[in-house]
Design a protein around this motif. Structure first.
Motif, PDB file in Angstrom:
ATOM      1  N   LEU A 128       0.839  -1.205   0.000  1.00  0.00           N
ATOM      2  CA  LEU A 128       0.000   0.000   0.000  1.00  0.00           C
ATOM      3  C   LEU A 128       0.873   1.255   0.000  1.00  0.00           C
ATOM      4  CD1 LEU A 128      -2.721  -1.013   2.587  1.00  0.00           C
ATOM      5  CD2 LEU A 128      -3.126  -0.484   0.176  1.00  0.00           C
ATOM      6  N   PRO A 129       0.363   2.352  -0.567  1.00  0.00           N
ATOM      7  CA  PRO A 129       1.097   3.620  -0.460  1.00  0.00           C
ATOM      8  C   PRO A 129       0.985   4.164   0.966  1.00  0.00           C
ATOM      9  CG  PRO A 129      -1.011   3.967  -1.545  1.00  0.00           C
ATOM     10  CD  PRO A 129      -0.882   2.481  -1.338  1.00  0.00           C
ATOM     11  N   GLU A 130       1.871   5.099   1.307  1.00  0.00           N
ATOM     12  CA  GLU A 130       1.867   5.657   2.665  1.00  0.00           C
ATOM     13  C   GLU A 130       0.603   6.460   2.969  1.00  0.00           C
ATOM     14  OE1 GLU A 130       4.192   3.608   4.155  1.00  0.00           O
ATOM     15  OE2 GLU A 130       4.489   5.361   5.431  1.00  0.00           O
ATOM     16  N   THR A 131      -0.187   6.758   1.914  1.00  0.00           N
ATOM     17  CA  THR A 131      -1.419   7.534   2.111  1.00  0.00           C
ATOM     18  C   THR A 131      -2.642   6.645   2.367  1.00  0.00           C
ATOM     19  OG1 THR A 131      -1.583   7.465  -0.280  1.00  0.00           O
ATOM     20  CG2 THR A 131      -0.688   9.495   0.683  1.00  0.00           C
ATOM     21  N   ALA A 132      -2.495   5.324   2.307  1.00  0.00           N
ATOM     22  CA  ALA A 132      -3.649   4.426   2.444  1.00  0.00           C
ATOM     23  C   ALA A 132      -4.246   4.525   3.856  1.00  0.00           C
ATOM     24  CB  ALA A 132      -3.211   2.992   2.164  1.00  0.00           C
ATOM     25  N   SER A 133      -5.537   4.227   3.929  1.00  0.00           N
ATOM     26  CA  SER A 133      -6.249   4.370   5.221  1.00  0.00           C
ATOM     27  C   SER A 133      -5.578   3.579   6.338  1.00  0.00           C
ATOM     28  CB  SER A 133      -7.696   3.902   5.083  1.00  0.00           C
ATOM     29  OG  SER A 133      -8.303   4.546   4.014  1.00  0.00           O
ATOM     30  N   VAL A 134      -5.247   2.305   6.069  1.00  0.00           N
ATOM     31  CA  VAL A 134      -4.704   1.488   7.160  1.00  0.00           C
ATOM     32  C   VAL A 134      -3.240   1.820   7.463  1.00  0.00           C
ATOM     33  CG1 VAL A 134      -6.315  -0.429   6.789  1.00  0.00           C
ATOM     34  CG2 VAL A 134      -4.056  -0.486   5.689  1.00  0.00           C
ATOM     35  N   VAL A 135      -2.649   2.700   6.675  1.00  0.00           N
ATOM     36  CA  VAL A 135      -1.274   3.139   6.977  1.00  0.00           C
ATOM     37  C   VAL A 135      -1.286   4.474   7.725  1.00  0.00           C
ATOM     38  CG1 VAL A 135       1.017   3.611   5.983  1.00  0.00           C
ATOM     39  CG2 VAL A 135      -0.481   1.947   4.887  1.00  0.00           C
ATOM     40  N   THR A 136      -2.374   5.205   7.613  1.00  0.00           N
ATOM     41  CA  THR A 136      -2.406   6.523   8.272  1.00  0.00           C
ATOM     42  C   THR A 136      -3.305   6.553   9.510  1.00  0.00           C
ATOM     43  OG1 THR A 136      -4.172   7.202   6.791  1.00  0.00           O
ATOM     44  CG2 THR A 136      -1.939   7.832   6.150  1.00  0.00           C
ATOM     45  N   GLU A 137      -4.373   5.736   9.518  1.00  0.00           N
ATOM     46  CA  GLU A 137      -5.349   5.830  10.614  1.00  0.00           C
ATOM     47  C   GLU A 137      -5.186   4.696  11.610  1.00  0.00           C
ATOM     48  OE1 GLU A 137      -9.230   6.079   8.718  1.00  0.00           O
ATOM     49  OE2 GLU A 137      -8.383   7.437   7.226  1.00  0.00           O
ATOM     50  N   GLU A 138      -5.507   4.973  12.880  1.00  0.00           N
ATOM     51  CA  GLU A 138      -5.401   3.936  13.911  1.00  0.00           C
ATOM     52  C   GLU A 138      -6.546   2.937  13.748  1.00  0.00           C
ATOM     53  OE1 GLU A 138      -6.510   4.925  17.997  1.00  0.00           O
ATOM     54  OE2 GLU A 138      -4.686   3.944  18.682  1.00  0.00           O
ATOM     55  N   VAL A 139      -6.198   1.661  13.570  1.00  0.00           N
ATOM     56  CA  VAL A 139      -7.216   0.617  13.425  1.00  0.00           C
ATOM     57  C   VAL A 139      -7.556   0.032  14.801  1.00  0.00           C
ATOM     58  CG1 VAL A 139      -7.773  -1.594  12.318  1.00  0.00           C
ATOM     59  CG2 VAL A 139      -6.317   0.071  11.115  1.00  0.00           C
ATOM     60  N   PHE A 140      -6.545  -0.168  15.618  1.00  0.00           N
ATOM     61  CA  PHE A 140      -6.678  -0.740  16.966  1.00  0.00           C
ATOM     62  C   PHE A 140      -7.150  -2.189  16.915  1.00  0.00           C
ATOM     63  CE2 PHE A 140      -7.536   0.084  21.640  1.00  0.00           C
ATOM     64  CZ  PHE A 140      -6.261   0.561  21.882  1.00  0.00           C
ATOM     65  N   GLY A 141      -6.559  -2.918  15.957  1.00  0.00           N
ATOM     66  CA  GLY A 141      -6.842  -4.349  15.821  1.00  0.00           C
ATOM     67  C   GLY A 141      -5.532  -5.085  15.559  1.00  0.00           C
ATOM     68  N   PRO A 142      -5.589  -6.432  15.438  1.00  0.00           N
ATOM     69  CA  PRO A 142      -4.367  -7.225  15.258  1.00  0.00           C
ATOM     70  C   PRO A 142      -3.894  -7.184  13.809  1.00  0.00           C
ATOM     71  CG  PRO A 142      -6.268  -8.659  15.316  1.00  0.00           C
ATOM     72  CD  PRO A 142      -6.794  -7.276  15.490  1.00  0.00           C
ATOM     73  N   CYS A 143      -3.302  -6.086  13.394  1.00  0.00           N
ATOM     74  CA  CYS A 143      -2.974  -5.932  11.983  1.00  0.00           C
ATOM     75  C   CYS A 143      -1.807  -4.978  11.797  1.00  0.00           C
ATOM     76  CB  CYS A 143      -4.183  -5.397  11.225  1.00  0.00           C
ATOM     77  SG  CYS A 143      -4.803  -3.856  11.886  1.00  0.00           S
ATOM     78  N   CYS A 144      -1.111  -5.145  10.670  1.00  0.00           N
ATOM     79  CA  CYS A 144      -0.049  -4.185  10.347  1.00  0.00           C
ATOM     80  C   CYS A 144       0.197  -4.183   8.841  1.00  0.00           C
ATOM     81  CB  CYS A 144       1.253  -4.545  11.067  1.00  0.00           C
ATOM     82  SG  CYS A 144       1.972  -6.096  10.540  1.00  0.00           S
ATOM     83  N   HIS A 145       0.745  -3.061   8.391  1.00  0.00           N
ATOM     84  CA  HIS A 145       1.210  -2.956   7.011  1.00  0.00           C
ATOM     85  C   HIS A 145       2.729  -2.975   7.048  1.00  0.00           C
ATOM     86  CE1 HIS A 145       2.416  -0.692   3.310  1.00  0.00           C
ATOM     87  NE2 HIS A 145       1.595  -1.590   2.807  1.00  0.00           N
ATOM     88  N   ILE A 146       3.359  -3.761   6.169  1.00  0.00           N
ATOM     89  CA  ILE A 146       4.827  -3.828   6.151  1.00  0.00           C
ATOM     90  C   ILE A 146       5.331  -3.271   4.828  1.00  0.00           C
ATOM     91  CG2 ILE A 146       6.823  -5.274   6.677  1.00  0.00           C
ATOM     92  CD1 ILE A 146       5.107  -7.433   7.650  1.00  0.00           C
ATOM     93  N   ARG A 147       6.362  -2.420   4.932  1.00  0.00           N
ATOM     94  CA  ARG A 147       6.885  -1.756   3.742  1.00  0.00           C
ATOM     95  C   ARG A 147       8.414  -1.780   3.803  1.00  0.00           C
ATOM     96  NH1 ARG A 147       5.226   3.081   0.598  1.00  0.00           N
ATOM     97  NH2 ARG A 147       7.161   3.830  -0.295  1.00  0.00           N
TER      98      ARG A 147
END
Ligand code: NAD
Length: 487
Positions: free
Chosen positions: A381-400
């Motif tokens: 995902l780009p650095e502007t994607a929702s899950v890269v910019t907003e707090e999800v507060f769940g068991p998840c991560c984006h790796i770059r």
């Protein structure tokens, strides 16, 4: 068996004038935990009045040592009733018993002792000067309690985060009115029994249950007789709390959201980095303010790291809290499950590569009603994607992947939050450079969630205002009065 969860006001458990209740359900299987009696204006008024009266009663007359000895008794009594607290916390949150019994309850109890030790050893300044008429004057500082403190809590570590505030507030001689999260009312309410058992005077500790807007939370923060508001929760709610504090010029202490980055260099201790990032992404089902949701990995080890984290995520077996092989619990509520799953969908819509997870795990029939989600990893995902910019507060991560120190510092800092980061490298010079460059309140090197409770805790940017922990807590929970003597 379900129970009634009442309000605790002036040393007594009370229902409410309105008769309004709501269902607290267990996030593991949707069973009923209990009916919660929502505090309205009359109950909040009564709690604040009790807290105000208690400031001037026996509590206000205790010496610091006597007050602290009494508070230390809370630790023994919570530990004596350890199982009651454990059962209550687990019924509210669904978290694995090994986590609640190692973190939530013992650290929740220990918070009282940490701050009684702090206040007993806190000093103030003193200066001598010569006056214009040739006499001498000495000034010295006295710490006085701030007064009635409103404590507004989140649901992710209910007892621990509440006593992190009630501990220093009471040690400093204040009285408190606690508003637990509507999702996790039980342990704060149960603590009332412990207060009575150890002889804490009536009105010193009060609990009002209910929601935020148009409910106990906003009634409490708007109450003119509250002298300070301490809050842990979302940044959006923190904004509303700060506005409420502005009326009457009441100070606020805010511990807010985060979008924390982990930075992994190719020279790291690989196994330690994988194990630590696994914890920081998935522990407590990702519902930790300090948790990692953005992982940046130096390109030479990117593929190997993604594969290793995938294996760890897939090994996180969801299950009942007391089953020995349970590695991850459900999310706290249906509302939160819906929010996290909406981010899982957004990640898909915005073009993420789903490395693992992305949905709801297949659970046995008796657990299907629970608030489960899969540990999830995305890439691409780009650095502007929702899950890269907003707090999800769940068991998840984006790796770059990243290629240079400068690039990764820029990416880590390009976010409105500034709570925490963790850096993995064997190069101590580089670690120290990054620790200075990354805009956060808390930075871990080759570790995560390791805390010395004497040190400052809090966030930069939109992750908070103020620092709590050790002597730093005294900034908020006391006022310094200067006394000048001419002689
Ligand atoms: P939240 O902001 O939704 O709710 C927190 C509390 O505020 C609840 O008790 C709620 O009832 C109350 N509330 C809501 N609106 C209110 C209002 N207008 N007036 C008064 N009270 C109101 O947060 P949450 O969902 O319970 O917790 C998750 C959030 O907490 C995440 O953003 C997480 O990062 C943050 N958090 C931060 C820290 C930290 O130390 N920085 C620690 C834990 C959690």
């Amino acid at each position: 068996m379900s129970k009634d969860i009442l309000n605790f006001i002036n040393g007594e458990y009370v229902k409410n004038a309105s008769g309004k209740t709501y269902e607290k359900r267990n996030p593991v299987d949707d069973s009923l935990v209990g009916m919660v009696y929502e505090a309205g204006k009359p109950e909040v008024d009564a709690a604040v009045a009790a807290a105000r009266a208690a400031l001037h009663g026996p509590w206000g007359k205790l010496s610091v040592v006597d007050r602290c000895n009494m508070l230390d008794g809370l630790v023994d009594e919570i530990n004596r009733r350890f199982d009651d607290f454990l059962q209550a916390e687990i019924a509210d949150t669904g978290k694995p018993a090994h986590l609640a019994s190692h973190v939530d309850i013992p650290r929740g109890a220990a918070n009282f002792k940490i701050f009684t030790d702090t206040i007993k050893n806190a000093s103030t300044e003193s200066f001598e000067m010569t006056t214009p008429d040739g006499k001498t004057a000495r000034s010295y500082g006295v710490r006085v309690p701030r007064g009635v403190i409103a404590i507004i809590c989140p649901w992710n570590l209910p007892l621990l985060l509440m006593t992190w505030k009630a501990g220093p507030a009471l040690a400093c001689g204040n009285t408190v009115v606690v508003k637990p999260s509507e999702a996790t009312p039980s342990t704060a309410t149960l603590l009332g029994e412990v207060m009575n058992k150890v002889g804490i005077p009536k009105g010193v500790y009060n609990v009002v249950n209910g929601f935020g807007v148009d409910s106990a939370g906003s009634f409490l923060t708007a109450h003119p007789d509250v002298n300070g508001i301490t809050f842990t929760g979302e940044t959006k709610t923190g904004t509303a709390i700060m506005k409420a504090g502005a009326d009457g010029i009441r100070p606020v202490s805010l511990e807010l959201g985060g979008k924390n980055a982990a930075i992994v260099f190719a020279d790291c201790d690989f196994d330690n980095a994988v194990a630590t990032v696994t914890r920081s992404c998935f522990e407590n089902a990702g519902q930790v303010c300090l948790g990692t949701e953005r992982v940046y990995v130096e390109r030479p080890i990117f593929d190997k790291f993604v594969a290793a984290l995938k294996e760890k995520a897939e090994g996180m077996k969801p299950g009942r809290p007391f089953d020995a092989d349970t590695k991850i619990g459900p999310l706290v509520s249906k509302i939160h499950q819906k929010k996290v799953l909406s981010y899982y969908q957004k990640a898909k819509d915005e073009g993420a590569t789903i490395v693992t997870g992305g949905g709801v795990p297949d659970m046995p029939d008796d657990l299907k009603g629970g608030c489960w989600v899969q540990p999830t990893i995305w890439t691409g995902l780009p650095e502007t994607a929702s899950v890269v910019t907003e707090e999800v507060f769940g068991p998840c991560c984006h790796i770059r992947p990243f290629d240079s120190e400068e690039e990764v510092v820029n990416m880590a800092n390009k976010n409105r939050y500034g709570l925490a980061t963790s850096i993995h490298t064997q190069d101590i010079g580089r670690a120290m450079r990054l620790a200075s460059a990354i805009e956060v309140g808390l930075c871990w090197i080759n570790s995560w969630f390791l805390r010395d409770l004497r040190t400052p805790f809090g966030g930069s940017k939109q992750s908070g205002i103020g620092r709590e922990g050790g002597l730093h807590s005294l900034e908020f929970y006391t006022e310094l009065r200067n006394v000048m003597i001419k002689y």
